[in-house]
Every structure is written in structure tokens, then in C-alpha cells.
Design a protein around this motif. Structure first.
Motif, short mmCIF file in Angstrom:
data_model
loop_
_atom_site.label_atom_id
_atom_site.label_comp_id
_atom_site.label_asym_id
_atom_site.label_seq_id
_atom_site.Cartn_x
_atom_site.Cartn_y
_atom_site.Cartn_z
N ALA A 159 0.84 -1.20 0.00
CA ALA A 159 0.00 0.00 0.00
C ALA A 159 0.87 1.25 0.00
CB ALA A 159 -0.92 -0.01 1.22
N LEU A 160 1.93 1.21 0.79
CA LEU A 160 2.85 2.35 0.82
C LEU A 160 3.49 2.54 -0.55
CD1 LEU A 160 5.18 3.51 3.53
CD2 LEU A 160 6.30 2.82 1.44
N HIS A 161 3.88 1.45 -1.17
CA HIS A 161 4.51 1.55 -2.49
C HIS A 161 3.53 2.14 -3.52
CE1 HIS A 161 7.25 0.64 -5.73
NE2 HIS A 161 6.25 0.09 -6.39
N ALA B 164 1.09 4.11 -2.99
CA ALA B 164 0.93 5.54 -2.73
C ALA B 164 2.12 6.33 -3.30
CB ALA B 164 0.80 5.78 -1.23
N MET B 165 3.31 5.76 -3.14
CA MET B 165 4.51 6.42 -3.69
C MET B 165 4.40 6.54 -5.21
SD MET B 165 8.08 5.34 -2.10
CE MET B 165 8.42 5.21 -0.38
N VAL B 166 3.98 5.44 -5.83
CA VAL B 166 3.88 5.45 -7.30
C VAL B 166 2.84 6.50 -7.73
CG1 VAL B 166 3.19 4.09 -9.31
CG2 VAL B 166 4.65 3.08 -7.56
N GLU B 167 1.75 6.57 -6.98
CA GLU B 167 0.71 7.56 -7.31
C GLU B 167 1.28 8.97 -7.23
OE1 GLU B 167 -3.33 9.26 -5.29
OE2 GLU B 167 -2.91 7.13 -4.96
N ALA B 168 2.04 9.23 -6.15
CA ALA B 168 2.63 10.56 -6.00
C ALA B 168 3.64 10.84 -7.11
CB ALA B 168 3.30 10.66 -4.63
N MET B 169 4.43 9.82 -7.45
CA MET B 169 5.41 10.00 -8.52
C MET B 169 4.74 10.32 -9.84
SD MET B 169 7.90 6.81 -7.82
CE MET B 169 8.69 6.85 -9.40
N MET B 170 3.70 9.55 -10.14
CA MET B 170 3.03 9.72 -11.43
C MET B 170 2.41 11.10 -11.54
SD MET B 170 4.00 7.09 -12.82
CE MET B 170 3.24 7.09 -14.43
N SER B 171 1.97 11.65 -10.41
CA SER B 171 1.37 12.99 -10.47
C SER B 171 2.43 14.01 -10.89
CB SER B 171 0.75 13.36 -9.12
OG SER B 171 1.76 13.69 -8.20
N HIS B 172 3.70 13.75 -10.55
CA HIS B 172 4.75 14.68 -10.97
C HIS B 172 5.20 14.42 -12.40
CE1 HIS B 172 5.12 16.47 -7.04
NE2 HIS B 172 5.22 15.27 -6.49
N VAL B 173 5.19 13.14 -12.78
CA VAL B 173 5.61 12.81 -14.15
C VAL B 173 4.64 13.37 -15.16
CG1 VAL B 173 5.92 10.90 -15.77
CG2 VAL B 173 6.83 10.72 -13.46
N SER C 150 5.77 14.47 -1.71
CA SER C 150 5.16 13.14 -1.65
C SER C 150 3.65 13.23 -1.56
CB SER C 150 5.69 12.38 -0.42
OG SER C 150 5.26 13.02 0.76
N THR D 237 0.07 14.42 -2.95
CA THR D 237 -0.44 14.78 -4.27
C THR D 237 -0.95 16.21 -4.24
OG1 THR D 237 -2.38 13.56 -3.61
CG2 THR D 237 -0.96 12.52 -5.19
N PRO E 265 10.54 16.47 -13.64
CA PRO E 265 11.03 16.32 -12.27
C PRO E 265 12.56 16.27 -12.20
CG PRO E 265 9.28 14.75 -12.72
CD PRO E 265 9.62 15.40 -14.03
N VAL F 49 12.29 10.12 -10.20
CA VAL F 49 11.26 10.97 -9.59
C VAL F 49 11.31 10.81 -8.06
CG1 VAL F 49 8.85 11.73 -9.74
CG2 VAL F 49 9.82 10.37 -11.59
N LEU G 94 10.86 11.92 -4.17
CA LEU G 94 9.75 12.68 -3.58
C LEU G 94 10.19 13.32 -2.27
CD1 LEU G 94 7.04 9.91 -4.08
CD2 LEU G 94 7.23 12.04 -5.40
N ASP H 55 11.57 0.00 -1.38
CA ASP H 55 11.41 1.44 -1.20
C ASP H 55 12.36 1.95 -0.11
OD1 ASP H 55 9.47 1.24 -3.10
OD2 ASP H 55 7.80 1.26 -1.68
N ILE I 82 1.88 10.22 2.15
CA ILE I 82 2.26 9.92 0.76
C ILE I 82 0.97 9.84 -0.05
CG2 ILE I 82 3.49 8.36 -0.77
CD1 ILE I 82 4.95 7.28 1.69
N ALA I 83 0.95 10.55 -1.17
CA ALA I 83 -0.29 10.75 -1.94
C ALA I 83 -1.30 11.32 -0.94
CB ALA I 83 -0.73 9.47 -2.60
N PHE J 71 1.17 7.11 6.56
CA PHE J 71 1.77 5.82 6.89
C PHE J 71 2.67 5.96 8.11
CE2 PHE J 71 0.77 5.57 2.42
CZ PHE J 71 0.29 4.28 2.26
#
Lengths: 203, 539
Positions: free
Chosen positions: A188-190, A192-201, B335, B337, B429, B457, B459, B490, B509-510, B514
Motif C-alpha cells: 500500500a505504501l509503495h 501511494a509512492m507510485v501515485e505521488a510520482m506519477m502525479s509529478h511525471v 510526496s 499529491t 522532475p 522521480v 519525492l 522502497d 504519501i499521496a 503511513f
């Protein structure tokens, strides 16, 4: 300075180099390297290689027989996305001392997770052959067979498996007992990280 | 006619009269090449190449053994070597483009001339890199042209026996083409000269695995070539990519396994070449390098691993040190959104004001904007500040690493294992990396900074310490996601104090909060640690 030998550049007939299909040694060969057969110089080079590649194992002869230590470190490597390195460590440890059943089981579980049917079957054969008649085989063979059946249901070697088709629990042979892990939360943490990354990409 | 050369003086490496004489002879060689007699001319070039190899053998050994720790003399000799190979390659390329009125050459002579040109281009690519020069951008075009000629003559797969480092090597034009392209691809700034030399000897030993196909392999990740694109060599293949030749990764992986197997048996692969006398660390580093590169190629379909779309020479913004990267480089790479970030700052106002975090996003943006668009920004984190100096340029780039060309004065303040962030593409980024190598460039005033990419990327995160205390305490963190879905790869970068405190932390995060703990340090440098993130232990 004069040239001492002729330069050759010869066009040969045919289109397939003779050595094109060189294959790595078989699992049986590579897991059972008899150290005694290496001459002293080669053994020194091998040990220097291991100590450089796996800094925690400065004295490979002794430390690669420490099963728990090897499992812990191999697990860390898998977590660090260095699966090739983890597999290499397990192979080296088994070459040093093949009487470490937990390492065989670790490899078996990884082959299962990688859906590598060929390697799984070969490892299973070697494991069962080496530890035949021992208690470890009695307790693990049903699980190995179930895994084999799950991967290759048509394979006659696993035809006898009962409860075929039922989902079985992974034995976690590649996770040290001491490790406190929560796979769902970690995923779940991962995510969320991917979601945050994709928002920047994509911005 | 045959050229022979006197051996050069080797003390401390200086360009001698003998080196210059050889250059003159190479330049004069052109007049003796007869395009109407391709076979004879190719043999003459081959002999000259062999003489160059013999003459420069001790020079090359010295340069590689000392990792080009250069005096000016070392640099001059390395550049001379690169130029000599380039000159020979140019002559060989000239041979395979005979004048219109020339007699039709024998097929075996065409094969010989093309293979020689490809071999020499590979050497010149390698030595340009070793001597600290930028890659020649015309290289892919030249290689493609030679391959097209061979394919047209239907000799690209004919088997050749060539003599490299006094060893007979079985190969094809296709394999020589792929070897040159792989050298061009892998020879990036984070690979040292010794490692590049080892890599080349491995590629030569792997010639039989350097096969191209017309279609990508269904069950194996591939590299690809668009032979019509004169600016691109081998790139990672993703479906939809315009390409007409493919190099499957699997045979290369298999060759790497075989090489590793040799080390297990106490054999330094491949058992010949200058690399055999290098320290074990260098060989292990090449294995690590190829592992990383292959893994990136295998994960090519991931959007996060999208390749950089910039070329060498581009100006990049560079930030050094943990604090400055957190504050400036990642000011807009939170981190959280975007939609939630504003709300979070408002709702956590008390947290932010009572904590050690002192840079609000708005003040960071203003500060960043006040700095010029190029050069190194504040190198906080070590207690020193770099004044902005000359622009930093991209020297070269691969998927796992890149080289930066930096003024020597600026580079003096950057050490191996320092954190470095780079804005490579405007509006994209910032990329986070760690300095793995520093080397002089051929121009006196600049240095090459080799960087291994940690994340494309990263964060920026605010970590809140979860304690019984009523006073809230926060720390800076940079999240570095791994590529595996399981999440155990991670990591988070923190300063030494935060790592040592080893407390439970919470992080947004997002749009989720956590609780985490810091696991083992995966990497570290001055004032920072890259720690594994562990949610299991945090409960």
C-alpha cells in the motif's frame, strides 16, 4: 619494430558461429562444485571474488556455511531488487556446503515465485536426492509437490497431489523467521509512492 | 608498402617524437590505399592497426593501470590514441565507399574492409571515452551505414576470424556492429576507464551472442535499433517504438551468468586482455553495472523508467547536498499529491510551525527563482555554500547513470558518495543520484562527475516523529521508490541524526498517512543515509 606474426582475417563459409549456443553449466554442476578440486590459486581467486562481491562474507569458507546469515542476507538482496545477486549467494553457499536444506528450500520457493518450471523441477530432484530418507524430506515433499502441481499440472511427477486445484499457502521458506513483515501495508505504501510520482511525471 | 613503428618511451607518459612520427605515417597511409584493390588496402590497414596496438601497448597499460590519474602527458597520450584509432577508422570507412568507376570488389574483400571499420570504430569510441572526450555524435550514423552496406552485400552474417589482442576471435559483421553500438551505449560517465576496458574484453568474448533479429523476441526484453535514425544507436525497446533490428537481452544475460560462473571457479573472465591484471573490485563493478543496465532494460515498459530525452552538451541545473536538494531541487516534488498538499499544510499548521522544517514551499520557489537558470545551487548539508559558477553540462547519459561536465572549481567541492540532484529536462522532475566518480576531462578547467541515478522521480517528504512528547518534531526525508511492486525496495533518505534517532515516523504519501520505521542503510554518504522503509516494524 617489425611485425612478428601475420594478421589473419578469414571469411569462413556458413552463418552460425560454432560457439553460439554456449549454455551455462547445469544446475547439478553449478550447485555441486567440489571445492577440493580447485587448485590453490583458483581457490584464492574464488575467495577473493566472493569477499569482494559479498562484503559480509570475508571468510567465505566458514561464513557461507552459516545458514541463517546467508538466508538473512539473501532476503535483504531480494528486497533490494538484487535477485540475481541473492541467487548467486545461495549457489555459492551451497557450493561451499550443500548440507544446508533451508537454502535448497529458499531456492525452490524462488523458482516457484518466478514460475521457472524447469529450474524448480531440477532443484526438487536434487533436493530430494540429497536428503533422501531424512525428516526434512518427509515434512517438505508434500509442499514441494503441491507447488510443482500448481506450476505444471500436467507433469506426471505431481499427478498424485491431493487437493489439486486448491490454493495453498506459500511456505515462506525465503523469509527468515525473525523478520517482522507486513506485505499488504508495504504494498500500500509503495502504491501511494507510485501515485505521488506519477502525479509529478504527468504534470 | 608496410608501416612499422619504433616503440615509444614509456616514462611518465609523454607524447614523443615516435608518437608524432606514427601520426604522420597514419596520415600518409591514405595515399597508399588503393580503392581499386580493396583486399590489399584492407590488409595494409590491418597491419597498421596491429602496429599501432603493439606500439601503444605499454601506453595503454599505463593509462589503464593508473586509471588515467593524468598528468597532462597522460591525457595527451590518451587523446593521441583516440585520434589514431579515429584516423584508421576513417580510412577504413573510406575504403568501403569505392569510387563509381572502381572495379567491383570481391565479396570477401568487402567483408574484410567493413569488419575492420566496425572494429576500429569500437576502439575509437572506447578511447574517446577513456581520454575524457565527448562521444562522437556521428558514430551511430557511421555504424548504421556500414551495417546497411554489409546487409546489401548479404555478408553481415558471414563468419570471420579476426585477431584481437593476439587472439583469434570468431565473429560476424553483425556482432562487430553490435559490439560498437553497445560500447557507445554503455560507455557513460559513471564507468571508469578500467571498467570500460574490462567491458570491451567481455563483449569481444561474447561475440557469438551479439545477434540481431528482425522482430523483437516475444519472451525476452530487447534493445532495438532504428537503422534509419542517424542519431540513435541501441535503445531499450518498448512496444510501438520505431525500430527494425532487435537485440534480445536473454543471450547477454546468459553470457553474464557464464562469466560469473568463471569467477566462481577461480577464473578471471575472459582470461586474457589487460583487464586480467586489474583488481577484483573492478571486475565485480562491471558485473554490478551490467546487472543494473540489464535490469533497467528489462523494466523498460515502466513509465517511471522512461528514458531521458536530452542529448549530450545540454545545460542542466545541479543541486548538491541533502539539505539543498530537499529545500530547492525538490521544492515542487512533494510526496503529497497536489490536490491535497495545500489542505495538508493548512491542517497541519501547528506541526509545521513547531518543527525544524523552515522552508515553506513559497519561499523555496522564490529562492530558486532568484537563482540563475544554470549552474550549481547552494550545496547545503555540509555546512558550505557554493557560489554559482559556470554552467554544468551533460557529458553523456545512459539509463542507470550520467556524466556531468563541471568547472574544476565547482567540482572540487563535490565528493564521491555525495547526493546530487539534476534538472535534466525543463519542466520535468529533478533526478536524484549519487556521485560515483570524478575524473579530469581533456580540457584543463573541467571535470567529469559520474553519477549513478537513484531515482528519476524522488519525492520530498516531511517525516513526523511519533513519540509520547507533546512537542512535535519533524525531519526532512526524500522518498526513493523501488521498482518492485512488493514495496520492500522502497527507501527514504534522511540525515544522520534522523537515522540514529530510530524512532517511529509518520509520513503522508499521496493522500494517505503511513507509520514507518527506518530499516538498514542501503547506501550512505556525507551526512545522509538511504534507509530501507519498514512498515512491519512500525506497528
Amino acid at each position: 619494430m617489425m611485425l612478428t606474426q601475420p594478421i589473419t582475417l578469414v571469411v569462413l563459409p556458413g552463418t552460425t558461429p560454432a560457439t553460439a549456443n554456449a549454455q551455462p553449466r547445469s544446475l547439478r554442476e553449478s550447485l555441486c562444485l567440489p571445492n577440493e578440486q580447485l587448485h590453490r590459486g583458483a581457490l584464492q581467486l574464488r575467495n577473493r571474488y566472493i569477499a569482494t562481491r559479498f562484503t559480509r562474507f570475508a571468510e567465505p569458507g566458514a561464513s557461507l556455511s552459516n545458514t541463517d546469515e546467508v538466508i538473512n542476507w539473501a532476503r535483504q538482496m531480494l528486497d533490494d531488487e538484487q535477485s540475481r545477486l541473492a541467487m548467486e549467494l545461495l549457489h555459492l553457499a551451497l557450493q561451499e556446503n550443500p548440507q544446508q536444506p533451508k537454502l535448497w528450500l529458499f531456492l525452490l520457493e524462488q523458482s516457484f515465485l518466478n514460475s521457472d518450471v524447469v529450474q524448480f523441477a531440477e532443484l526438487a530432484d536434487l533436493f530430494l536426492e540429497r536428503f533422501a530418507g531424512q525428516e526434512i524430506v518427509a515434512t517438505t515433499q508434500p509442499i514441494i509437490d503441491a507447488m510443482g502441481h500448481d506450476m505444471a499440472p500436467q507433469d506426471p511427477r505431481y499427478a498424485h497431489v491431493r487437493n489439486a486445484g486448491e490454493k495453498f499457502m506459500l511456505p515462506n521458506w525465503s523469509i527468515p523467521n525473525s523478520l517482522d513483515r507486513d506485505e499488504k501495508r508495504q504494498q500500500a505504501l509503495h502504491r501511494a509512492m507510485v501515485e505521488a510520482m506519477m502525479s509529478h511525471v504527468s504534470r | 608498402m608496410e608501416f612499422t613503428f619504433a616503440a615509444g618511451s614509456q616514462a611518465g607518459l609523454q607524447l614523443t617524437r615516435a608518437h608524432r612520427a606514427l601520426t604522420d605515417q597514419l596520415l600518409a597511409l591514405e595515399q597508399h590505399l588503393d580503392k581499386n584493390n580493396l583486399g590489399k588496402s584492407a590488409q595494409l590497414l590491418l597491419r597498421s592497426m596491429r602496429s599501432l596496438e603493439d606500439f601503444s601497448s605499454k601506453d595503454r597499460e599505463h593509462l589503464l593501470q593508473n586509471n588515467l590519474t593524468q598528468g597532462d602527458g597522460d591525457t595527451a597520450v590518451a587523446e593521441w590514441l583516440a585520434t589514431s584509432y579515429e584516423d584508421l577508422a576513417r580510412l577504413a570507412r573510406g575504403l568501403v565507399s569505392p569510387p563509381a568507376d572502381a572495379d567491383k570488389p570481391k565479396l570477401s574483400d568487402v567483408t574484410e574492409a567493413i569488419s575492420l571499420a566496425l572494429l576500429l570504430i569500437g576502439y575509437s569510441t572506447k578511447w574517446r571515452k577513456i581520454s575524457g572526450q565527448r562521444p562522437d555524435q556521428a558514430t551511430p550514423q557511421r555504424l548504421h551505414l556500414l551495417y546497411k552496406m554489409a546487409a546489401k552485400a548479404k555478408v553481415e552474417a558471414a563468419i570471420l576470424n579476426i585477431n584481437i589482442e593476439r587472439r583469434a576471435v570468431e565473429t560476424t559483421i553483425e556482432a562487430l556492429y553490435v559490439r560498437a553500438l553497445l560500447l557507445e551505449r554503455f560507455a557513460s560517465g559513471n564507468l571508469s576507464p578500467r571498467r570500460l576496458e574490462i567491458l570491451d574484453s567481455w563483449l569481444i568474448s561474447w561475440m557469438n551472442a551479439l545477434w540481431l533479429t528482425r522482430e523483437p523476441q516475444a519472451d525476452s526484453p530487447s534493445l532495438c535499433i532504428d537503422i534509419r535514425n542517424e542519431f540513435r544507436g541501441l535503445t531499450r525497446y518498448t512496444p510501438g517504438e520505431r525500430a527494425n533490428l532487435f537485440l534480445s537481452l536473454r543471450p547477454l544475460q546468459r553470457q553474464l551468468e557464464l562469466a560469473v560462473d568463471d569467477f566462481h571457479q577461480g577464473i578471471i573472465f575472459p582470461g586474457w586482455g589487460m583487464g586480467i591484471s586489474f583488481r577484483m573490485e573492478e571486475h565485480v563493478a562491471v558485473i554490478d553495472f551490467l546487472d543494473r543496465e540489464f535490469s533497467l532494460i528489462a523494466n523498460a515498459e515502466s513509465a517511471r523508467n522512461k528514458r531521458f530525452a536530452v542529448g549530450q552538451g545540454a545545460e542542466v541545473k545541479v543541486f548538491c547536498g541533502f539539505n539543498d536538494i530537499w529545500t530547492s531541487a525538490l521544492a515542487t516534488q512533494s510526496s503529497q499529491t497536489q490536490s491535497r498538499a495545500g489542505n495538508l499544510v493548512a491542517s497541519h499548521g501547528a506541526v509545521m510551525s513547531g518543527a525544524s522544517i523552515d522552508d515553506s514551499p513559497s519561499s523555496q520557489s522564490a529562492r530558486q527563482a532568484s537563482l540563475s537558470s544554470t549552474g550549481i545551487f547552494n550545496a547545503g548539508g555540509h555546512g558550505t555554500t557554493l557560489a554559482q559558477r559556470t554552467p554544468v553540462r551533460l557529458f553523456d547519459i545512459s539509463d542507470s547513470g550520467l556524466g556531468l561536465e563541471m568547472a574544476s572549481e565547482d567540482a572540487a567541492q563535490v565528493e564521491v558518495d555525495d547526493l546530487i540532484a539534476m534538472q535534466i529536462e525543463t519542466g520535468r522532475p529533478c533526478v536524484l543520484g549519487v556521485v560515483v566518480r570524478k575524473a579530469n576531462l581533456h580540457r584543463q578547467q573541467s571535470m567529469l562527475i559520474g553519477v549513478r541515478v537513484l531515482s528519476k522521480v524522488p519525492l520530498r517528504a516531511t517525516l513526523e516523529h511519533v513519540t509520547e512528547s507533546t512537542v512535535r518534531h519533524t525531519s526532512k526525508g526524500i522518498l526513493v521508490p523501488g521498482s518492485a511492486d512488493h514495496g520492500f525496495a522502497d527507501s527514504v533518505i534522511v540525515n544522520d541524526q534522523t537515522f540514529k534517532a530510530s524512532s517511529k515516523l509518520s509520513v503522508m504519501i499521496a493522500s494517505n498517512i503511513f507509520h514507518i520505521r527506518l530499516g538498514r542503510a542501503r547506501h550512505q554518504g556525507r551526512g545522509w543515509k538511504l534507509a530501507a522503509i519498514d512498515v512491519g516494524l512500525a506497528l
